[in-house]
Design a protein around this motif. Structure first.
Motif, PDB file in Angstrom:
ATOM      1  N   GLY A   5       2.034  -6.944  -2.692  1.00  0.00           N
ATOM      2  CA  GLY A   5       1.633  -6.095  -1.575  1.00  0.00           C
ATOM      3  C   GLY A   5       0.851  -6.873  -0.527  1.00  0.00           C
ATOM      4  O   GLY A   5       1.095  -6.743   0.682  1.00  0.00           O
ATOM      5  N   LYS A   6      -0.092  -7.692  -0.972  1.00  0.00           N
ATOM      6  CA  LYS A   6      -0.872  -8.510  -0.036  1.00  0.00           C
ATOM      7  C   LYS A   6       0.023  -9.488   0.721  1.00  0.00           C
ATOM      8  O   LYS A   6      -0.169  -9.744   1.912  1.00  0.00           O
ATOM      9  CB  LYS A   6      -1.995  -9.258  -0.771  1.00  0.00           C
ATOM     10  CG  LYS A   6      -3.126  -8.366  -1.196  1.00  0.00           C
ATOM     11  CD  LYS A   6      -3.809  -7.762   0.019  1.00  0.00           C
ATOM     12  CE  LYS A   6      -4.954  -6.857  -0.340  1.00  0.00           C
ATOM     13  NZ  LYS A   6      -5.509  -6.169   0.828  1.00  0.00           N
ATOM     14  N   ALA A  33       4.382  -3.063   1.941  1.00  0.00           N
ATOM     15  CA  ALA A  33       3.186  -3.203   1.110  1.00  0.00           C
ATOM     16  C   ALA A  33       2.786  -1.858   0.519  1.00  0.00           C
ATOM     17  O   ALA A  33       2.469  -1.765  -0.671  1.00  0.00           O
ATOM     18  CB  ALA A  33       2.045  -3.796   1.935  1.00  0.00           C
ATOM     19  N   ILE A  34       2.811  -0.823   1.342  1.00  0.00           N
ATOM     20  CA  ILE A  34       2.458   0.521   0.861  1.00  0.00           C
ATOM     21  C   ILE A  34       3.384   0.938  -0.273  1.00  0.00           C
ATOM     22  O   ILE A  34       2.938   1.457  -1.299  1.00  0.00           O
ATOM     23  CB  ILE A  34       2.476   1.537   2.018  1.00  0.00           C
ATOM     24  CG1 ILE A  34       1.274   1.286   2.937  1.00  0.00           C
ATOM     25  CG2 ILE A  34       2.489   2.969   1.504  1.00  0.00           C
ATOM     26  CD1 ILE A  34       1.331   2.029   4.263  1.00  0.00           C
ATOM     27  N   SER A  35       4.673   0.695  -0.099  1.00  0.00           N
ATOM     28  CA  SER A  35       5.651   1.043  -1.133  1.00  0.00           C
ATOM     29  C   SER A  35       5.353   0.301  -2.444  1.00  0.00           C
ATOM     30  O   SER A  35       5.417   0.883  -3.530  1.00  0.00           O
ATOM     31  CB  SER A  35       7.053   0.710  -0.642  1.00  0.00           C
ATOM     32  OG  SER A  35       8.011   0.955  -1.639  1.00  0.00           O
ATOM     33  N   PHE A  68      -4.089   0.149  -1.090  1.00  0.00           N
ATOM     34  CA  PHE A  68      -3.283   1.207  -0.475  1.00  0.00           C
ATOM     35  C   PHE A  68      -4.100   1.960   0.574  1.00  0.00           C
ATOM     36  O   PHE A  68      -3.649   2.172   1.707  1.00  0.00           O
ATOM     37  CB  PHE A  68      -2.787   2.155  -1.573  1.00  0.00           C
ATOM     38  CG  PHE A  68      -2.091   3.382  -1.068  1.00  0.00           C
ATOM     39  CD1 PHE A  68      -0.765   3.336  -0.684  1.00  0.00           C
ATOM     40  CD2 PHE A  68      -2.762   4.586  -0.978  1.00  0.00           C
ATOM     41  CE1 PHE A  68      -0.115   4.475  -0.216  1.00  0.00           C
ATOM     42  CE2 PHE A  68      -2.138   5.740  -0.520  1.00  0.00           C
ATOM     43  CZ  PHE A  68      -0.806   5.667  -0.133  1.00  0.00           C
ATOM     44  N   GLU A  69      -5.317   2.345   0.203  1.00  0.00           N
ATOM     45  CA  GLU A  69      -6.160   3.116   1.129  1.00  0.00           C
ATOM     46  C   GLU A  69      -6.568   2.287   2.338  1.00  0.00           C
ATOM     47  O   GLU A  69      -6.680   2.809   3.441  1.00  0.00           O
ATOM     48  CB  GLU A  69      -7.392   3.647   0.398  1.00  0.00           C
ATOM     49  CG  GLU A  69      -7.052   4.776  -0.553  1.00  0.00           C
ATOM     50  CD  GLU A  69      -8.218   5.242  -1.402  1.00  0.00           C
ATOM     51  OE1 GLU A  69      -9.312   4.624  -1.345  1.00  0.00           O
ATOM     52  OE2 GLU A  69      -8.021   6.221  -2.152  1.00  0.00           O
ATOM     53  N   ASP A  70      -6.760   0.982   2.155  1.00  0.00           N
ATOM     54  CA  ASP A  70      -7.080   0.122   3.295  1.00  0.00           C
ATOM     55  C   ASP A  70      -5.973   0.150   4.343  1.00  0.00           C
ATOM     56  O   ASP A  70      -6.237   0.006   5.538  1.00  0.00           O
ATOM     57  CB  ASP A  70      -7.314  -1.326   2.835  1.00  0.00           C
ATOM     58  CG  ASP A  70      -8.652  -1.517   2.144  1.00  0.00           C
ATOM     59  OD1 ASP A  70      -9.517  -0.609   2.215  1.00  0.00           O
ATOM     60  OD2 ASP A  70      -8.812  -2.586   1.510  1.00  0.00           O
ATOM     61  N   LEU A  71      -4.746   0.313   3.893  1.00  0.00           N
ATOM     62  CA  LEU A  71      -3.610   0.360   4.827  1.00  0.00           C
ATOM     63  C   LEU A  71      -3.325   1.746   5.383  1.00  0.00           C
ATOM     64  O   LEU A  71      -2.760   1.865   6.466  1.00  0.00           O
ATOM     65  CB  LEU A  71      -2.337  -0.145   4.120  1.00  0.00           C
ATOM     66  CG  LEU A  71      -2.113  -1.619   4.086  1.00  0.00           C
ATOM     67  CD1 LEU A  71      -0.846  -1.945   3.325  1.00  0.00           C
ATOM     68  CD2 LEU A  71      -2.061  -2.203   5.482  1.00  0.00           C
TER      69      LEU A  71
END
Length: 103
Positions: A59-60, A71-73, A98-101
């Protein structure tokens, strides 16, 4: 022998070892070779979707590549796998990313 060569040598004897593939991908990240690292993480997760530690790093990688939707997926799938495996620490790390995005 450098770490990448050592890990590759170990992988010759255990080509499906998820720990070794994960470690190799992390070494490529250190070299700023995100393309190779991404391929390794994707191969690893296709073979062993329950290897939750790789979701965070993949993700990163996607975030750095300018693919927040990807990344979210990955984070969502990782959270589902971590929840199914009752891996709370991994779940919390993925949820935070996830929440950061998304917020």
């Amino acid at each position: 022998m450098d770490r990448i060569a050592q890990i590759k040598q170990f992988l010759e004897g255990s080509p499906d070892d998820s720990f070794l593939k994960h470690a190799l991908a992390l070494e490529y990240i250190k070299l700023n070779d995100d393309i190779t690292a991404r391929q390794l993480f994707e191969e690893l997760l296709a073979h062993e979707p329950g290897y939750v530690g790789s979701y965070y790093h993949l993700g990163k990688l996607l975030e750095r590549a300018g693919d927040p939707a990807g990344a979210i997926s990955v984070y969502e799938k990782g959270m589902a796998m971590a929840k199914a495996g009752n891996e709370r620490h991994a779940y919390n790390e993925l949820q935070s990313a996830f929440e950061d995005l998304t917020y």
